[in-house]
Design a protein around this motif. Structure first.
Motif, short mmCIF file in Angstrom:
data_model
loop_
_atom_site.label_atom_id
_atom_site.label_comp_id
_atom_site.label_asym_id
_atom_site.label_seq_id
_atom_site.Cartn_x
_atom_site.Cartn_y
_atom_site.Cartn_z
N ALA A 3 0.84 -1.19 0.00
CA ALA A 3 0.00 0.00 0.00
C ALA A 3 0.88 1.25 0.00
N VAL A 4 0.32 2.34 -0.53
CA VAL A 4 1.01 3.64 -0.52
C VAL A 4 0.69 4.34 0.79
N VAL A 5 1.69 4.51 1.64
CA VAL A 5 1.49 5.01 3.00
C VAL A 5 2.13 6.39 3.14
N TYR A 6 1.36 7.30 3.76
CA TYR A 6 1.84 8.66 4.01
C TYR A 6 2.75 8.67 5.24
N ASP A 7 3.95 9.23 5.09
CA ASP A 7 4.88 9.36 6.21
C ASP A 7 4.85 10.76 6.81
N LYS A 8 5.05 11.75 5.95
CA LYS A 8 5.08 13.16 6.32
C LYS A 8 5.04 13.95 5.02
N GLY A 47 1.48 18.77 2.29
CA GLY A 47 1.27 19.35 3.61
C GLY A 47 0.24 20.45 3.67
N ARG A 48 -0.54 20.63 2.62
CA ARG A 48 -1.57 21.68 2.63
C ARG A 48 -2.85 21.22 3.33
N THR A 49 -3.02 19.91 3.46
CA THR A 49 -4.16 19.34 4.16
C THR A 49 -3.64 18.44 5.27
N ALA A 50 -4.22 18.57 6.45
CA ALA A 50 -3.76 17.77 7.59
C ALA A 50 -3.95 16.28 7.30
N ALA A 51 -2.93 15.52 7.59
CA ALA A 51 -2.98 14.07 7.40
C ALA A 51 -2.11 13.40 8.45
N ALA A 111 -19.45 15.16 10.75
CA ALA A 111 -20.44 14.86 9.72
C ALA A 111 -19.72 14.51 8.42
N GLY A 112 -20.02 13.36 7.88
CA GLY A 112 -19.44 12.94 6.61
C GLY A 112 -18.22 12.07 6.78
N GLY A 113 -17.96 11.26 5.77
CA GLY A 113 -16.80 10.39 5.78
C GLY A 113 -16.06 10.49 4.45
N TYR A 114 -14.76 10.26 4.49
CA TYR A 114 -13.94 10.46 3.30
C TYR A 114 -12.88 9.37 3.27
N VAL A 115 -12.80 8.66 2.16
CA VAL A 115 -11.81 7.61 2.04
C VAL A 115 -10.41 8.20 2.11
N ALA A 116 -9.52 7.53 2.81
CA ALA A 116 -8.13 7.95 3.06
C ALA A 116 -8.05 9.04 4.13
N MET A 117 -9.14 9.31 4.82
CA MET A 117 -9.14 10.24 5.94
C MET A 117 -9.99 9.64 7.06
N GLY A 118 -9.80 10.05 8.29
CA GLY A 118 -10.60 9.54 9.38
C GLY A 118 -10.38 8.05 9.56
N PRO A 119 -11.45 7.28 9.73
CA PRO A 119 -11.29 5.85 10.03
C PRO A 119 -11.13 4.96 8.80
#
Length: 244
Positions: A3-8, A47-51, A111-119
């Motif tokens: 899988a492609v994993v975000y480090d920083k 880095g423009r969106t929190a992850a 409110a709302g869910g987004y793939v690759a964010m949250g759970p």
């Protein structure tokens, strides 16, 4: 699985991670065949969106159903499916009213869910768990034909179509689309499919404008002069009915 994993920011890694499992009766697990790269991925990468470190990228995904939860009724193993970038339950009031981006169930506390964010892990991976699969996975014709066309249904084609819908456009009217990136071009194409009399596409990148012309749209180069003035001149002074 890989899988492609975000480090920083500016750092991602292809890693071995645990294959997703059925966690709820309404889940499916999909073997991913196609996953696109979105501008939103670049926002996180730069880095423009929190992850959070460790998330798996990818929210424009399609593939073959590999496992099916006991509560899934519309899909079976072996089906080819495409998944939207946002996730809804299909059952709460917001989902039932067509506002699935504000689902109150899929992401507790927000409110709302987004793939690759949250759970929810993303689909730039070999496998992807899809929650509430009867609502979030669109069944496609079997086989491998039109793979590159169907994957557009994960995000950019319905986004372009929805933009035209929100404009109030009606068949027979004219429309101007500002910006000829992938979503803009598909908004223009959506207007063509929906019976626009004239579609003006405004950009300054020659390749984008050439593609707009291929789609039977009128390209407008805003680098040459004021785009509104160009459209008015082409229309003999009459403004386009809608702008997107």
């Amino acid at each position: 699985m890989r899988a492609v994993v975000y480090d920083k920011p500016f750092s991602i890694t292809v890693k071995e991670v645990e294959k997703p499992k059925i966690l709820h009766p309404d889940d499916i697990v999909v073997k991913v065949t196609t996953s696109c790269i979105c501008g939103s991925d670049l926002h996180m990468y730069e880095g423009r969106t929190a992850a959070e470190a460790g998330i798996i990228f990818g929210h424009e995904n399609m593939g073959i159903v590999d496992e099916v939860g006991s509560g899934v009724t519309l899909l079976k193993k072996g089906d080819r499916v495409v998944m939207p970038f946002n996730v809804g339950c299909g059952r709460c009031l917001n989902c039932e009213e067509g506002n699935s981006a504000f689902c109150t169930l899929v992401n507790p506390g927000s409110a709302g869910g987004y793939v690759a964010m949250g759970p929810f892990a993303g689909g730039q991976a070999e496998y992807l768990r899809v929650p509430f699969a009867d609502f979030n996975a669109l069944l496609l014709p079997p086989g491998t034909d039109h793979e590159e066309d169907f994957v557009l249904l994960a995000d950019i084609f319905p986004t372009g179509w929805h933009g035209v819908q929100l404009s109030g456009f009606r068949p027979g009217e004219s429309i101007a689309v500002f910006g000829a990136g992938p979503v803009g071009l598909l908004a223009a194409y959506s207007a063509v499919l929906r019976g626009a009399s004239e579609v003006y596409v405004v950009d300054r990148v020659p390749e984008r404008l050439a593609k707009a012309k291929e789609m039977r749209c009128t390209p407008i180069d805003f680098g040459a002069s004021d785009p509104v003035e160009q459209i008015l001149e082409l229309r003999g002074g009459s403004v386009a009915r809608y702008l997107v």
